[in-house]
Design a protein around this motif. Structure first.
Motif, PDB file in Angstrom:
ATOM      1  N   PRO A 346     -59.225  58.282  18.416  1.00  0.00           N
ATOM      2  CA  PRO A 346     -60.049  59.132  19.285  1.00  0.00           C
ATOM      3  C   PRO A 346     -61.099  58.323  20.030  1.00  0.00           C
ATOM      4  O   PRO A 346     -61.574  57.293  19.542  1.00  0.00           O
ATOM      5  CB  PRO A 346     -60.690  60.124  18.308  1.00  0.00           C
ATOM      6  CG  PRO A 346     -60.694  59.409  16.996  1.00  0.00           C
ATOM      7  CD  PRO A 346     -59.468  58.563  16.985  1.00  0.00           C
ATOM      8  N   ALA A 347     -61.438  58.815  21.210  1.00  0.00           N
ATOM      9  CA  ALA A 347     -62.439  58.139  22.020  1.00  0.00           C
ATOM     10  C   ALA A 347     -63.831  58.370  21.462  1.00  0.00           C
ATOM     11  O   ALA A 347     -64.210  59.496  21.133  1.00  0.00           O
ATOM     12  CB  ALA A 347     -62.370  58.639  23.458  1.00  0.00           C
ATOM     13  N   THR A 348     -64.574  57.298  21.348  1.00  0.00           N
ATOM     14  CA  THR A 348     -65.950  57.365  20.878  1.00  0.00           C
ATOM     15  C   THR A 348     -66.910  57.126  22.039  1.00  0.00           C
ATOM     16  O   THR A 348     -66.492  56.868  23.172  1.00  0.00           O
ATOM     17  CB  THR A 348     -66.187  56.329  19.776  1.00  0.00           C
ATOM     18  OG1 THR A 348     -65.934  55.023  20.309  1.00  0.00           O
ATOM     19  CG2 THR A 348     -65.252  56.560  18.593  1.00  0.00           C
ATOM     20  N   MET A 349     -68.189  57.210  21.751  1.00  0.00           N
ATOM     21  CA  MET A 349     -69.194  57.005  22.788  1.00  0.00           C
ATOM     22  C   MET A 349     -69.140  55.572  23.324  1.00  0.00           C
ATOM     23  O   MET A 349     -69.286  55.331  24.533  1.00  0.00           O
ATOM     24  CB  MET A 349     -70.575  57.316  22.232  1.00  0.00           C
ATOM     25  CG  MET A 349     -71.679  57.286  23.272  1.00  0.00           C
ATOM     26  SD  MET A 349     -71.541  58.633  24.472  1.00  0.00           S
ATOM     27  CE  MET A 349     -71.928  60.043  23.417  1.00  0.00           C
ATOM     28  N   LYS A 350     -68.888  54.602  22.457  1.00  0.00           N
ATOM     29  CA  LYS A 350     -68.844  53.210  22.896  1.00  0.00           C
ATOM     30  C   LYS A 350     -67.579  52.906  23.687  1.00  0.00           C
ATOM     31  O   LYS A 350     -67.609  52.201  24.689  1.00  0.00           O
ATOM     32  CB  LYS A 350     -68.952  52.290  21.679  1.00  0.00           C
ATOM     33  CG  LYS A 350     -70.300  52.329  20.995  1.00  0.00           C
ATOM     34  CD  LYS A 350     -70.347  51.323  19.863  1.00  0.00           C
ATOM     35  CE  LYS A 350     -71.721  51.337  19.190  1.00  0.00           C
ATOM     36  NZ  LYS A 350     -71.791  50.355  18.075  1.00  0.00           N
ATOM     37  N   SER A 351     -66.429  53.450  23.198  1.00  0.00           N
ATOM     38  CA  SER A 351     -65.182  53.160  23.895  1.00  0.00           C
ATOM     39  C   SER A 351     -65.096  53.871  25.240  1.00  0.00           C
ATOM     40  O   SER A 351     -64.448  53.392  26.163  1.00  0.00           O
ATOM     41  CB  SER A 351     -63.996  53.551  23.017  1.00  0.00           C
ATOM     42  OG  SER A 351     -64.009  54.956  22.774  1.00  0.00           O
ATOM     43  N   PHE A 352     -65.750  55.024  25.355  1.00  0.00           N
ATOM     44  CA  PHE A 352     -65.683  55.767  26.617  1.00  0.00           C
ATOM     45  C   PHE A 352     -66.535  55.101  27.689  1.00  0.00           C
ATOM     46  O   PHE A 352     -66.155  55.037  28.859  1.00  0.00           O
ATOM     47  CB  PHE A 352     -66.146  57.217  26.395  1.00  0.00           C
ATOM     48  CG  PHE A 352     -66.027  58.078  27.620  1.00  0.00           C
ATOM     49  CD1 PHE A 352     -64.809  58.589  28.007  1.00  0.00           C
ATOM     50  CD2 PHE A 352     -67.143  58.369  28.387  1.00  0.00           C
ATOM     51  CE1 PHE A 352     -64.692  59.386  29.130  1.00  0.00           C
ATOM     52  CE2 PHE A 352     -67.036  59.155  29.516  1.00  0.00           C
ATOM     53  CZ  PHE A 352     -65.802  59.667  29.889  1.00  0.00           C
ATOM     54  N   PHE A 353     -67.694  54.597  27.325  1.00  0.00           N
ATOM     55  CA  PHE A 353     -68.590  53.961  28.274  1.00  0.00           C
ATOM     56  C   PHE A 353     -68.567  52.437  28.144  1.00  0.00           C
ATOM     57  O   PHE A 353     -69.567  51.770  28.372  1.00  0.00           O
ATOM     58  CB  PHE A 353     -70.029  54.444  28.060  1.00  0.00           C
ATOM     59  CG  PHE A 353     -70.232  55.885  28.415  1.00  0.00           C
ATOM     60  CD1 PHE A 353     -70.313  56.295  29.726  1.00  0.00           C
ATOM     61  CD2 PHE A 353     -70.313  56.847  27.422  1.00  0.00           C
ATOM     62  CE1 PHE A 353     -70.496  57.622  30.045  1.00  0.00           C
ATOM     63  CE2 PHE A 353     -70.497  58.179  27.732  1.00  0.00           C
ATOM     64  CZ  PHE A 353     -70.580  58.569  29.050  1.00  0.00           C
ATOM     65  N   LYS A 354     -67.433  51.860  27.792  1.00  0.00           N
ATOM     66  CA  LYS A 354     -67.366  50.409  27.659  1.00  0.00           C
ATOM     67  C   LYS A 354     -67.433  49.749  29.034  1.00  0.00           C
ATOM     68  O   LYS A 354     -67.103  50.345  30.064  1.00  0.00           O
ATOM     69  CB  LYS A 354     -66.082  50.007  26.944  1.00  0.00           C
ATOM     70  CG  LYS A 354     -64.806  50.328  27.693  1.00  0.00           C
ATOM     71  CD  LYS A 354     -63.606  49.896  26.898  1.00  0.00           C
ATOM     72  CE  LYS A 354     -62.301  50.233  27.640  1.00  0.00           C
ATOM     73  NZ  LYS A 354     -61.123  49.811  26.880  1.00  0.00           N
ATOM     74  N   SER A 355     -67.852  48.494  29.042  1.00  0.00           N
ATOM     75  CA  SER A 355     -68.023  47.760  30.297  1.00  0.00           C
ATOM     76  C   SER A 355     -66.676  47.482  30.930  1.00  0.00           C
ATOM     77  O   SER A 355     -65.641  47.375  30.263  1.00  0.00           O
ATOM     78  CB  SER A 355     -68.768  46.448  30.032  1.00  0.00           C
ATOM     79  OG  SER A 355     -68.869  45.693  31.228  1.00  0.00           O
ATOM     80  N   ALA A 356     -66.673  47.350  32.247  1.00  0.00           N
ATOM     81  CA  ALA A 356     -65.419  47.122  32.961  1.00  0.00           C
ATOM     82  C   ALA A 356     -64.860  45.749  32.671  1.00  0.00           C
ATOM     83  O   ALA A 356     -63.643  45.541  32.713  1.00  0.00           O
ATOM     84  CB  ALA A 356     -65.648  47.284  34.468  1.00  0.00           C
ATOM     85  N   ASN A 357     -65.689  44.768  32.362  1.00  0.00           N
ATOM     86  CA  ASN A 357     -65.235  43.408  32.113  1.00  0.00           C
ATOM     87  C   ASN A 357     -65.056  43.124  30.624  1.00  0.00           C
ATOM     88  O   ASN A 357     -64.984  41.967  30.224  1.00  0.00           O
ATOM     89  CB  ASN A 357     -66.240  42.392  32.690  1.00  0.00           C
ATOM     90  CG  ASN A 357     -66.363  42.513  34.194  1.00  0.00           C
ATOM     91  OD1 ASN A 357     -65.376  42.837  34.860  1.00  0.00           O
ATOM     92  ND2 ASN A 357     -67.554  42.250  34.716  1.00  0.00           N
ATOM     93  N   SER A 358     -65.057  44.204  29.800  1.00  0.00           N
ATOM     94  CA  SER A 358     -64.943  43.983  28.360  1.00  0.00           C
ATOM     95  C   SER A 358     -63.565  43.501  27.971  1.00  0.00           C
ATOM     96  O   SER A 358     -63.380  42.825  26.972  1.00  0.00           O
ATOM     97  CB  SER A 358     -65.275  45.274  27.596  1.00  0.00           C
ATOM     98  OG  SER A 358     -64.364  46.289  27.976  1.00  0.00           O
ATOM     99  N   GLY A 359     -62.551  43.849  28.793  1.00  0.00           N
ATOM    100  CA  GLY A 359     -61.198  43.437  28.452  1.00  0.00           C
ATOM    101  C   GLY A 359     -60.861  42.046  28.923  1.00  0.00           C
ATOM    102  O   GLY A 359     -59.876  41.448  28.477  1.00  0.00           O
ATOM    103  N   THR A 360     -61.612  41.477  29.853  1.00  0.00           N
ATOM    104  CA  THR A 360     -61.337  40.135  30.358  1.00  0.00           C
ATOM    105  C   THR A 360     -61.925  39.103  29.434  1.00  0.00           C
ATOM    106  O   THR A 360     -62.948  39.316  28.791  1.00  0.00           O
ATOM    107  CB  THR A 360     -61.938  39.968  31.769  1.00  0.00           C
ATOM    108  OG1 THR A 360     -63.335  40.155  31.682  1.00  0.00           O
ATOM    109  CG2 THR A 360     -61.315  40.965  32.726  1.00  0.00           C
ATOM    110  N   LYS A 361     -61.277  37.938  29.432  1.00  0.00           N
ATOM    111  CA  LYS A 361     -61.720  36.848  28.560  1.00  0.00           C
ATOM    112  C   LYS A 361     -62.817  36.069  29.247  1.00  0.00           C
ATOM    113  O   LYS A 361     -62.703  35.719  30.414  1.00  0.00           O
ATOM    114  CB  LYS A 361     -60.535  35.953  28.220  1.00  0.00           C
ATOM    115  CG  LYS A 361     -60.867  34.886  27.190  1.00  0.00           C
ATOM    116  CD  LYS A 361     -59.638  34.091  26.848  1.00  0.00           C
ATOM    117  CE  LYS A 361     -59.962  33.038  25.806  1.00  0.00           C
ATOM    118  NZ  LYS A 361     -58.771  32.227  25.465  1.00  0.00           N
TER     119      LYS A 361
END
Length: 407
Positions: A346-361
């Protein structure tokens, strides 16, 4: 639990969240440990009483058509009272075998003494008698090491035993006990009475006789309340000590919808709720597990008629007038969409508003220190008059939607 919730209700919201968060984390740790050791029982309710006996042989109400297992309805007579001999034995167990007259059993005076108490006010025309016992017994070594009983028992909880209801699972703190009841015979007084006796062969009988002679009020009030509460309904303001409990045992899963339908018209929420219970008989220590069912004539008659219709449909496969409500249907195929929904966290508060560059290395600095850094060319400077003006790079204002833009 009630005292704990009432106490934190008077705190501020921040302190409530802090204390309740600590409570929930501790509760989760206790449950995990109980599951690991095999002591976690889930939703199974243990019926505890002084005496539990079968009122009659279990009645067979139906049978499973597939396996042939029987489903039975059993009725139990439950007696939760505590006789005067039993409470004397409870008091005798608190007296150590190597007791002396100079040394008291309970040394802490900040907690109420264990013993027999009588209510200060009349309830339904009578004074109530109880036996109160300290929940936590603090020794002299604990008092010397700690120096404060609050670390062990901040409220001074007392376990109460009544002649008509037995030992109460809910404790009472020392302040409420002393406000509502008065002490008439403590455990230290009972110890002094036992010192005068010379017969140590049958301590329970001797102690009961001595206590009956020295404290006739205690003996008379306890025996009277125990005898008058020997009924299935309230008598003279006393809660009854006897009751009847029904249980559907054996093969239950195939007729579970029938049980829910039979109790749907009951007025009480307790009668409509079906709970799994476990009962241990006192005469032969036999344990039975099943679903609790109300012992009402209307509910029992509906159960018999519904289970008979269920057996006619499932037991007789040649019956052409089968009802679709009782037929076993082939389960539907598994849907991939449902599996994906179940396996996705389930989506949490942190995962919903995560930064756009969080997935990039993130780029890490190179380990080669001999690389010559690149020098950017000089920017053109426009000279106007006596001053030099540097052109600022044009940049559009970032909108709020660009912050949540996906990569």
């Amino acid at each position: 639990v009630k005292v704990f919730l009432n106490r934190i209700a008077a705190l501020t919201v921040a302190k409530q969240n802090l204390i309740f968060g600590l409570f929930t984390s501790t509760m989760e740790d206790v449950i995990v440990e109980a599951k690991a050791t095999g002591e976690f029982e889930g939703s199974v309710e243990q019926i505890r009483a002084t005496s539990i006996e079968l009122s009659s042989d279990p009645e067979t109400i139906t049978a499973d058509g597939a396996s042939g297992a029987l489903t039975k309805l059993a009725t139990f007579n439950v007696d939760r009272g505590c006789s005067f001999n039993d409470v004397c034995q409870l008091c005798l167990n608190m007296i150590p075998p190597n007791h002396s007259a100079e040394k008291d059993i309970e040394i802490n005076n900040s907690v109420a003494e264990s013993g027999f108490y009588v209510s200060k006010r009349e309830v339904m025309g009578r004074h109530l008698i109880i036996f109160a016992k300290r929940k936590i017994h603090v020794t002299e070594e604990d008092e010397e090491d700690c120096g404060n009983r609050i670390d062990y028992d901040p409220l001074g909880l007392m376990v109460l035993t009544r002649p008509n209801t037995g030992t109460n699972p809910c404790e009472m703190n020392s302040e409420d006990l002393c406000r509502k009841y008065r002490l008439i015979a403590s455990v230290n007084d009972a110890k002094n009475l036992l010192l005068d006796s010379e017969d140590f062969n049958n301590l329970n009988t001797v102690f009961t006789e001595i206590l009956s002679k020295k404290h006739q009020t205690v003996s008379k009030m306890w025996k009277t309340a125990y005898a008058q509460s020997n009924a299935f309904s309230t008598v003279s303001g006393l809660a009854p000590r006897r009751s009847k409990i029904g249980m559907v045992t054996g093969s239950v899963l195939h007729c579970l919808p029938v049980l829910e339908k039979a109790v749907a018209s009951m007025s009480s929420q307790r009668d409509r709720s079906l709970k799994v219970i476990r009962i241990e008989l006192t005469n032969n220590n036999k344990r039975l597990v099943g679903v609790r069912f109300p012992i009402h004539e209307d509910a029992v008659q509906k159960l018999r008629s519904y289970t008979a219709a269920l057996y006619n449909v499932k037991g007789n496969s040649s019956n052409s007038n089968a009802n679709d409500n009782f037929l076993d249907k082939v389960p539907d195929p598994i849907q991939a969409k449902s599996v994906l929904w179940l396996t996705t966290p389930p989506a949490t508060m942190k995962s919903f508003f995560k930064s756009a560059n969080s997935g990039t290395k993130r780029n890490t600095p190179s380990s080669n220190f001999n690389v010559t850094p690149k020098i950017s060319p000089k920017k053109k400077i426009q000279r106007t008059g006596f001053s030099t003006v540097k052109k600022a790079p044009s940049k559009k204002a970032s909108a709020i939607t660009s912050f949540f833009k996906k990569v």
